[in-house]
Design an enzyme around this catalytic site. Sequence first.
Site, PDB file in Angstrom:
ATOM      1  N   ASP B 156       0.920  -1.210   0.020  1.00 60.93           N
ATOM      2  CA  ASP B 156       0.144  -0.011   0.066  1.00 60.93           C
ATOM      3  C   ASP B 156       0.748   1.117   0.060  1.00 60.93           C
ATOM      4  O   ASP B 156       1.430   1.637   1.081  1.00 60.93           O
ATOM      5  CB  ASP B 156      -0.990  -0.029   1.057  1.00 60.93           C
ATOM      6  CG  ASP B 156      -1.994  -1.128   1.275  1.00 60.93           C
ATOM      7  OD1 ASP B 156      -1.874  -1.937   0.558  1.00 60.93           O
ATOM      8  OD2 ASP B 156      -3.094  -0.926   1.855  1.00 60.93           O
ATOM      9  N   LYS B 220      -6.834   3.417  -3.566  1.00 61.57           N
ATOM     10  CA  LYS B 220      -7.098   3.446  -2.149  1.00 61.57           C
ATOM     11  C   LYS B 220      -7.254   4.676  -1.761  1.00 61.57           C
ATOM     12  O   LYS B 220      -6.436   5.575  -2.032  1.00 61.57           O
ATOM     13  CB  LYS B 220      -6.056   2.620  -1.398  1.00 61.57           C
ATOM     14  CG  LYS B 220      -6.324   2.693   0.205  1.00 61.57           C
ATOM     15  CD  LYS B 220      -5.222   1.684   0.911  1.00 61.57           C
ATOM     16  CE  LYS B 220      -5.009   2.178   2.563  1.00 61.57           C
ATOM     17  NZ  LYS B 220      -4.158   1.370   3.146  1.00 61.57           N
ATOM     18  N   LYS B 256     -10.094   0.494  -2.568  1.00 63.61           N
ATOM     19  CA  LYS B 256      -9.971  -0.077  -1.164  1.00 63.61           C
ATOM     20  C   LYS B 256     -10.178   1.254  -0.309  1.00 63.61           C
ATOM     21  O   LYS B 256      -9.295   2.159  -0.221  1.00 63.61           O
ATOM     22  CB  LYS B 256      -8.637  -0.619  -0.885  1.00 63.61           C
ATOM     23  CG  LYS B 256      -8.582  -0.645   0.597  1.00 63.61           C
ATOM     24  CD  LYS B 256      -7.263  -1.273   1.204  1.00 63.61           C
ATOM     25  CE  LYS B 256      -7.071  -1.283   2.562  1.00 63.61           C
ATOM     26  NZ  LYS B 256      -5.757  -1.861   2.840  1.00 63.61           N
TER      27      LYS B 256
END
Lengths: 280, 320
Positions: B156, B220, B256
Amino acid sequence: MSNRIDIKKTYKLYIGGAFPRTESGRTYEVKSSKGVFVANPCLASRKDLKDAVVAARSAYPGWNKATAYNKGQIFYRIAEMLEGRRSQFVDEIILLTGVTKLKAEKEVSESIDRLVWYAGWSDKLSALAGSTNPVAGPYYNFTIPESMGVVGVIAPEAPSLLGLIDAIAPVIVSGNTCIALASSKAPLPAITFAEVLATSDLPGGVINILTGKSSELAPWFASHMDIDGLDISGVPTKLRGELRTAGAENLKRISSFSAASPDRILAFMEAKTVWHPIGN
Amino acid sequence: MSLVATNFYGLVDGSDSSLKKFLSTLPGVDQVGAEARAAMLATRSIKTTSKRWAIDTAISMVDLTTLEGADTRGKVEALCTKAVRPDPINLAVPHVGAVCVYNDMVGIARHHLDLVGGNNIPVAAVSTAFPSGRASMAVKIQDTSDAINAGAGEIDMVIDRGAFLSGDLIGVFEEIVKIREVCGEKAHLKVIFETGELVTYDNVRKASYLAMLAGADFIKTSTGKVAPAATPPVVLVMLEAVRDFYAMTKTRIGVKPAGGIRNTKDAIKQLVLVNEIAGPEWLTPALFRIGASALLNDLVMQRMKMDDGYYASPSYVTID
């Protein structure tokens, strides 16, 4: 003034120190003793109860930690605020129950006095129910009463104000937080009482007040895993067995009472025992 | 994936001018419309069997996260155990999508997951100087390769918001491409925008396309360190982006949301958005994840309520 439009009060719930409407959007009619329409208070749902439990649970650590002195002061403050709005309560009681002014005033006075009476108990509980126990060894052994957590209260149908205060005050004076279901026939004094609470230094969530039907909500009080105790003084005797059965599933302490007494406080307390070495 | 990183789906050639030209073709976001649509979809009532399905689906999509300075080995191990079996007394509860930790905890998490039967649960590592993204490229690359070597299956990464906001789009793009190369075939790449710092929905849309072109497997919303985070309109804009990107390239990119999704109701609202905006194909942990920590307990408690018929107590679920 005759051509002025009335500003009617919206009777809402009291959860976490705020006045939300029921999530269900439902209301029911409350009529005066003469059968005239008075108001549409909220018909609380089990989800409102769920929200109230969350509010009560999060308020619990703070309230439980407050000193006995502080709790007593706040009780006294509630009594002061109630005194200041005495006439509003008298009017509401007369309107809904049709009692005489004298009788209504007596109920309000008793409610105020009851709060002051319980205020005094806050710092005397450990002396009343605590003890130093004789043990066979070089130890002090103390028993100290402590609050349980979140307690549900089903207030009686009548008297609507005194019955509610009689049930709530002993529960929270020890440090519990509570969710009270008000009298369904005469819920207005309970909601006005919530306004008193909101202005009396009581932290939000310590007392949460719902209005609705006890036949609908009481079983959810009894089965809720996160309510530690339940005062069913306001539930008719023939309906109590069912609640006791549901509460037994989650080891809930269920009690009912007929009068104000320190026993009412101790009913929702636990005993903690502490050992401490004496030394030489 | 490395192939994609070199030809960028044939939509841009990797130059500043081609990237700017492509992003300039994107229409602006109708702010009022996006907020109204997100608010309208949030009112959908999901009950009974649909709710049960939604709860289990949401549990399987949770990236169970701990990103605190005070994280310890013990906390990460407890989190991994919880990831495998969110409700220890009920085997029917699915495992979560991934465990998300800081770089230095990746090895501990991987080892413990394997130990407790979570071989199929990937470890996601936050990377590239998370949460601010303020470090040299060499450090960011080292950060990423460290995590992958320690066993991270998902990276991430945060984008450099300062560069993005000051118009250095190609700088942001090239960073993502480089990290993509570091990830190679070994790790999935999620690109964090920190939408709370991007200010406008137009920027969110622009960043979404920029990241997808640069080779992100997932986009995300946030780090969880800045509020507002995964608000429904932001997620809606990103879901529209992956949907339209699929129409252009036949490649499905995941989304996400992370930060601020704390209860079952919030999570179900997100699933409704996914179904209605991107489509039911995205309703899988492979394409939709929810970054959260406290959410999992609430999902488990709601599941207990559906099973038992009465409300559950937090005393009966694990402490985070």
